[in-house]
Each structure stands twice: as structure tokens, then as C-alpha cells.
Design an enzyme around this catalytic site. Structure first.
Site, PDB file in Angstrom:
ATOM      1  N   ASP A 178       0.843  -1.197   0.000  1.00 46.94           N
ATOM      2  CA  ASP A 178       0.000   0.000   0.000  1.00 46.94           C
ATOM      3  C   ASP A 178       0.881   1.251   0.000  1.00 46.94           C
ATOM      4  O   ASP A 178       0.598   2.232  -0.692  1.00 46.94           O
ATOM      5  CB  ASP A 178      -0.887  -0.004   1.241  1.00 46.94           C
ATOM      6  CG  ASP A 178      -1.523  -1.367   1.475  1.00 46.94           C
ATOM      7  OD1 ASP A 178      -1.116  -2.067   2.423  1.00 46.94           O
ATOM      8  OD2 ASP A 178      -2.402  -1.742   0.682  1.00 46.94           O
ATOM      9  N   HIS A 233      -4.224  -3.489   6.963  1.00 48.92           N
ATOM     10  CA  HIS A 233      -4.034  -3.750   5.530  1.00 48.92           C
ATOM     11  C   HIS A 233      -5.379  -4.226   4.976  1.00 48.92           C
ATOM     12  O   HIS A 233      -5.604  -5.407   4.740  1.00 48.92           O
ATOM     13  CB  HIS A 233      -2.945  -4.794   5.312  1.00 48.92           C
ATOM     14  CG  HIS A 233      -2.780  -5.197   3.878  1.00 48.92           C
ATOM     15  ND1 HIS A 233      -2.417  -4.306   2.894  1.00 48.92           N
ATOM     16  CD2 HIS A 233      -2.943  -6.384   3.252  1.00 48.92           C
ATOM     17  CE1 HIS A 233      -2.375  -4.927   1.738  1.00 48.92           C
ATOM     18  NE2 HIS A 233      -2.683  -6.195   1.914  1.00 48.92           N
TER      19      HIS A 233
END
Lengths: 333, 394
Positions: free
Chosen positions: B220, B248
Site C-alpha cells: 500500500d 491492511h
């Protein structure tokens, strides 16, 4: 930093490309200071998948990757390129005859050869991976008459790496301690992995491979068939073909073209046989031992060839002559 | 004496850069016998400094291979990852590696194919490859564990069922780490739900320091960097100090309030470089949060290549440390954090790493916008934790 080079990979939405593109974009092939414009070519139905690959390459945040261009058009794909890695080819389908496979691939590589001739730089280095690699390479080369034949090669480095690795495991050393294996001929089951001139570094001293292995029957028997059939063995185990190791071999081959081979070391590449000193018929793409300097390969001459090797080298040449003649018949249609 | 010193200095020249011999030449110019003795003392301490430096620089040449485990080793992400590890991209060009590959029994034939391919890659750093379905083999004496394998979400599966299945896996693997791995093992959890799986593993390995456990939010982080870079028309490496806070998952918060962009040689705050607050507070965040789904939609497979790259980045930064002035994102144990994030979670923070130890970057100002996003993702993590822990006790 240097001007970016333009590199096209065909079959870019496929398995081998997926393992390969990352290594190229990371700098493993053309060097840590060489920015790259990556052109990804595939057939129209694969364009959405290609978009996913582009997203991932962006998400890798790689400093050398200047631009990624996905396309299904050869005039975009081959425009101004410095290096072309032709991975895409027609795969063998159930019930397909070898003749049909050759016919389909002649069509593809004739088109791509013509596109190279029309759009690419004349200095382009072309590596053909898609099978039948040798014959596809020959067709592409014949379809690009204004590009020197020396600029075309096909991949036998995977077989070469497999051979090195088998010898290394047999001798209990790491694979970088084995050098100068040779793959002669066709990237097919008739290939001839030859270790008569290979050297193995065992505990600091360099020995002939035959002396290091001490098992002539293995080197002339199982070793050869293991290397020849390794591809099939991997497919059987993974249910998919050997993308990771193929990508590694592609990187090795292209990097050696770009940066040259080390002193005293030679590697295997499918190159145009014309002018060879080993009695191999002319006008074939045949795998030879080569050294490379200044982006130019040169066959290693003067290696002694015994009867055992001679027979094997001739057998794989015969297969290539047959493939070529069939393919050329389709070319003229 | 002078000749002797000159001879020794000659040897020095060969060893390493002589600029570190701290005014040695000046010393030589002013020698008296007592000064010579003093010079000799300096020389001896310089020698020690230089030989320590040489030892540090070359320690990996003299070290043993490290034992690195990858679970889910027959799968897609591992296929992209193993090659990079074996090549030296993670632990360094001189560090030999023993690769342990763990997967479930039905995948053993596929694992054999992966082993064949790794051999065919002819990689000099790869000392040994050990494929297995047994934890006592896989976790034995580990230096590094990358836990990629987890129970994937199937059609019709509830989130609760997914959590329950994964608690079982990571409880077992945590216990195996506890029993077989080195106490210094660094554990990176990738398999989703990564944060909660990581917490379960850590709780099941009580004698391994909680700091040794982390989960992957680097993908990410890299995605956020790349989005900003493309918006600014610069390479991704010109963007630093983005932060991924939290889970996440789709509640992750990509925060660029402290991010810096190098544009034509000068470093700008991200908001200044991008000049589009609405995008940075809106679409940018959504794009990063949903990127995984976008890749799956396009490829029909999940993002193995970029995930593998992120795993390499995360693990390499643990091993080699982060660059001065730069921080990266990692899911780490939240206890003791200075941002008001609840304790006893694995939560993604901005960290710096030195000597294989991470430290949360403190003192970053958090505005109300950020605060509410950080709290939302924390809430999701608390809920996941409580559900998972309840299964642990079962």
C-alpha cells in the site's frame, strides 16, 4: 543518467513476461543506471490483463522505469526499439499437428519481422523465446532483411543453465563454479548438452567436467536426457511451464549481449549458422558456444568434437533443416 | 621508527581508504621520540578502527548462510518472491541463503516443480532448498520467516469463518516459531488478514520479542508513492515519507501530510507539489485502498509481482536499515505508541529502522481529518482482534 532505451516484450500479458518484466524494470538486464521505456505487446483479448500488469509495474515503484506502454499494435510495439524480446507465440493446442503449429507461428514471426524492419532501430537486438524458437527466429530474421542477421538470436540459455546446474549438483558445488557447458542445436528434445569443454571449480582448483563428475555414462546418458526433458518435468510438477527459470535465462542472455561475456567464458545462444566452422548446415538458427564483446557475438572456434558429439550435433541440425524447409514453404504462400 | 611507521602506513593504503587515518601524515611531519610513541598509539587505534570497519563491511563474506522460510511456497506470491530472495536482492549480494519452502501436503508436487526451477536458475547464493509440509522441518533454526500462506476467502465465506480458519493456522505457526526458530527470528506476515494473523502468531510465540513480528503494508505504501509520483510526473523514488496507518484492508489510511516530493531538485511538501487537496483527501485515498481489487479485476489474479516487490523492500529495510531522513510503513505492535492508537494491536505506523530494530517515528502532527481515519481503522482492528482472540481460547 543515460537516455532511456526502448524495450519491447511480446506475449506481455503471459506467464513468462510476468516473471521477466520486473527484472528488466529493476535494472538487472540493462544495468542499474539505464532508464527504460517498456513496451508491452499482446493480442487484443489480452489488453485488460495487460492493464493489470501495467498497474503492478507502477505499484513496484521502480526508479528506472520511465514509461510503460501497453499495446496490441505492431507499429506502436516496435517503434524505434533498441531491444525486442519475442516471448509470444502460438502455443500448441490439443490435437494440433507440428505442421499446424509451424504454420501459425510463421504468420506471427513474419509479421513481427516485417515490423522490426519497418519501425525498429537498425541496431535492435532481437531475442526470440516463443517456440519453436530457432525457426521462429529464422523467419523473423528473413522478414527483416535490412536488420543484420547477427542481431537475431534465440534462447537456449535455459537449457544451458539447466545443464550447469545439473553438473553443479552432481559435483556438490554452487552453479557459478561450473562454466563453459554448451548447448548445440535446436531448443527442443534434440538439443545436445555437451560438457566436453566444461570446467568445474572444486575447492579452488579448476577441473574438466568429465574429471570432476567421474561418471562418463551419466554424462552421456541421464545427464543429457534430464536436461532435454527438464521442461516437461517442470510442467508435470507445476502444471504450468517454467516461467521463473525462463525469465532468468532471458535476463542472462540479454545481459550478456549488452555487457559482454567474461574472459575465458562462453555461453550458449541460438544464432545464424552461416560461416560456422563446425560443419553445421548454413542458413539455420542453431545454438552454438559464443563469446560476446561490444554487443557482438562470436562463435567459439576450434573446440574438438568427438564422434559422440558429432552424431548428436548432426541429429539436431537435421531436425532444424526439416523445420526450416516446412516453415519456408509456408512463408512463400 | 619512522621507516617502520611508513611501512605500516604503506600496508594501510592497501587495506582501505587512507582518509580515515586521521591526520597520520601530519603526525609523521612532527615526530620526536615521544611524539613517535604517541603516533604509534594513534596508529594502533586507527588500525583497530579500520579493521573493525573492514570486518563490518565484509562480515557477510565470513558469515554462515541464513535460514529463510517462506510459507504458501507453492503459490503465486511466493513464485514471484523466491527468485528475488535467492538472487540476493533482500539480504545482500554476499549473503548465502538456505530456503525453506512450506506448503500444505496436496501442494508438494507443485513445490517440487518450484524447487526444480530454482535449481535451473543457477543462483550462486542459494545454498540449499528444503521443500516440506512439516512445521518441525520448516521452522527449524530460522533467521527469517515470511508467512505468505493463509486461508483464502471462498465464495459464500463469512468474515468470521475466514478469521477462525486463519487463527488456527497462525496459532500453530506461532507455536512452531516458539518451539523451533531462533529467538532472533524476524517474522513478516503477508497472508490476509495480515495484521490479525500477525498478532495471533506473536501471541502464540511468547518467548520471541513482539518487536520481531511485523505485517506487510509496504505494498500500500509503494502504491501510494507511485500514485503521487505519477500525479507529479516524477519517478516513484522522488517521493518519500508517505504513511500507511492501520489495517491492511479497505480501512487503511494513506497519509501524505508528511510526504516529500523531489521536483526538479527541490524538495516540496506533497500537498504543495500536487496542488490538489481534494484529490489527496479523496480519490487518491480511494485508489490506494482499492488498488488490490483493481488489479484482480484486470488480471483475474491477485498482485503477486508487486506484492513480492513490497515483501523484498520490507524485509531488506529490516535487514539493512532505512536511509537517513526516510521512513517507511510497517504493521507493528502498537503498545507504547505515542499516537493514541489502542494497545495490543498490529497497526501500521511510520517507522525508521537501524540495526534490525524498528522505531515508530514520533512527533508527527495529526490533524482532525487524519485522526478520524486513524481511529476508524483502529476500530476495525480491535473488532478483528477480539473475534480472533475468542477463537484462540477455544
Amino acid at each position: 543518467m543515460a537516455e532511456p532505451i526502448r524495450v519491447v516484450v511480446t506475449g506481455a500479458a503471459g506467464q513468462i513476461a510476468y516473471s521477466l518484466l520486473y527484472s528488466i524494470a529493476k535494472g538487472d538486464v540493462f544495468g542499474k543506471d539505464q532508464p527504460i521505456i517498456l513496451i508491452l505487446l499482446d493480442i487484443p483479448p489480452m489488453l485488460p490483463v495487460l492493464d493489470g500488469v501495467v498497474m503492478e509495474l507502477q505499484d513496484c515503484a521502480l526508479p528506472l522505469l520511465r514509461e510503460v506502454i501497453p499495446t496490441d499494435k505492431v507499429e506502436v510495439g516496435f517503434k524505434d526499439i533498441d531491444a525486442a524480446i519475442l516471448v509470444g507465440s502460438m502455443p500448441r493446442k490439443e490435437g494440433m499437428e507440428r505442421k499446424d503449429l509451424l504454420k501459425a507461428n510463421v504468420a506471427i514471426f513474419k509479421t513481427q519481422g516485417a515490423a522490426l524492419d519497418k519501425y525498429a532501430k537498425k541496431t535492435v537486438k532481437v531475442l526470440v523465446v516463443g517456440n519453436p524458437a530457432n525457426t521462429n527466429c529464422l523467419i523473423a530474421s528473413k522478414s527483416a532483411p535490412s536488420i543484420p542477421k547477427e542481431n537475431f538470436s534465440c534462447l537456449t540459455r535455459l537449457d544451458h543453465n539447466r545443464a550447469s546446474s545439473q553438473v553443479a549438483m552432481r559435483c556438490g558445488v554452487s552453479s557459478d563454479k561450473v562454466k563453459n557447458v554448451i548447448i548445440w542445436g535446436n531448443h527442443s528434445s534434440t538439443q545436445y548438452p555437451d560438457v566436453h569443454h566444461a570446467k568445474v571449480n572444486v575447492h579452488g582448483s579448476e577441473m574438466a567436467a568429465y574429471d570432476a563428475v567421474k561418471d562418463e555414462s551419466w554424462l552421456r546418458g541421464d545427464f543429457i536426457s534430464t536436461v532435454q526433458q527438464r521442461g516437461a518435468a517442470v510442467i508435470k510438477a507445476r502444471k504450468l511451464s517454467s516461467a521463473m527459470s525462463a525469465a532468468k535465462a532471458i535476463c542472462d542472455h540479454m545481459r550478456d549481449i549488452w555487457f559482454g561475456t567474461k574472459e575465458g567464458e562462453f555461453i550458449s545462444m541460438g544464432v545464424n549458422a552461416t560461416g560456422n566452422t563446425y560443419g553445421i548446415p548454413e542458413d539455420l538458427i542453431y545454438s552454438f558456444p559464443v563469446e560476446i564483446k561490444n554487443k557482438t557475438w562470436k562463435m567459439v572456434d576450434g573446440l574438438s568434437i568427438n564422434d559422440f558429439s558429432r552424431a548428436k550435433m548432426d541429429a539436431t541440425a537435421a531436425e532444424l533443416v526439416d523445420e526450416r524447409d516446412t516453415a519456408l514453404a509456408f512463408l512463400s504462400q | 621508527m619512522l621507516v617502520g611507521l611508513l611501512l605500516i602506513s604503506g600496508k594501510f593504503q592497501k587495506l582501505s581508504d587512507t582518509s580515515s587515518i586521521l591526520g597520520f601524515d601530519t603526525l609523521l611531519n612532527h615526530l620526536t621520540s615521544s611524539a613517535a610513541a604517541e603516533a604509534f598509539r594513534c596508529l594502533r587505534s586507527d588500525l583497530r578502527l579500520l579493521s573493525d570497519k573492514w570486518r563490518r563491511d565484509n562480515r557477510v563474506n565470513m558469515s554462515e548462510p541464513i535460514r529463510v522460510l517462506v510459507t504458501g511456497a507453492a503459490g503465486q506470491i511466493a513464485y514471484s518472491l523466491l527468485f528475488s530472495i535467492a538472487k540476493g536482492d533482500v539480504f545482500g549480494k554476499d549473503q548465502h541463503v538456505i530456503l525453506l519452502l512450506l506448503d500444505i501436503t496436496p501442494m508438494l508436487p507443485v513445490l517440487e516443480g518450484v524447487v526444480m526451477e530454482l535449481q535451473d536458475c543457477a543462483l550462486p547464493l542459494l545454498k540449499e532448498i528444503v521443500p516440506t509440509d512439516k512445521e518441525d522441518v520448516a521452522f527449524n533454526d530460522l533467521d527469517v520467516a515470511i508467512l505468505v500462506g493463509s486461508m483464502p476467502r471462498r465464495e459464500g465465506m463469512e468474515r468470521k469463518d475466514l478469521l477462525k480458519a486463519n487463527v488456527a493456522i497462525f496459532k500453530s505457526q506461532g507455536a512452531a516459531l516458539e518451539k523451533y526458530a531462533k529467538k532472533t527470528v524476524k517474522v513478516l506476515v503477508v497472508g490476509n488478514p495480515a495484521n490479525t494473523n500477525c498478532l495471533i502468531a506473536a501471541k502464540s510465540a511468547p518467548s520471541i520479542p513482539k518487536e520481531n513480528f511485523s505485517c506487510l503494508t509496504r505494498l500500500d505504501h509503494n502504491r501510494a508513492r507511485s500514485q503521487v509520483a505519477m500525479r507529479c510526473g516524477v519517478p516513484a523514488t522522488h517521493v518519500k515519507n508517505v504513511i500507511i496507518w492501520g489495517n491492511h484492508s479497505s480501512t487503511q489510511y494513506p497519509d501524505v501530510h508528511h510526504c516529500l516530493v523531489n521536483m526538479s531538485g527541490s524538495e516540496l511538501a506533497c500537498f504543495e507539489a500536487v496542488k490538489d487537496d481534494a484529490w489527496l483527501n479523496g480519490e487518491f485515498i480511494a485508489t490506494v485502498q482499492q488498488r488490490g481489487a483493481a488489479v484482480i479485476k484486470a488480471r483475474k489474479l491477485s498482485s503477486a509481482m508487486s506484492a513480492a516487490k513490497a515483501i523484498c523492500d520490507h524485509m531488506r529495510d529490516i535487514w539493512m536499515g532505512t536511509a537517513e531522513g526516510e521512513f517507511i510503513s510497517m504493521g507493528v505492535y502498537s503498545s507504547g505508541n505515542a499516537y493514541g492508537v489502542p494497545e495490543d494491536l498490529i497497526y501500521s505506523f511510520p517507522v525508521q529502522i537501524k540495526d534490525k530494530s524498528w522505531k515508530i517515528v514520533e512527533g508527527l502532527t495529526i490533524n482532525p481529518f487524519s485522526k478520524s481515519k486513524m481511529e476508524a481503522t483502529a476500530e476495525e482492528l480491535i473488532d478483528e482482534r477480539d473475534t480472533a482472540v475468542s477463537f484462540l481460547g477455544v
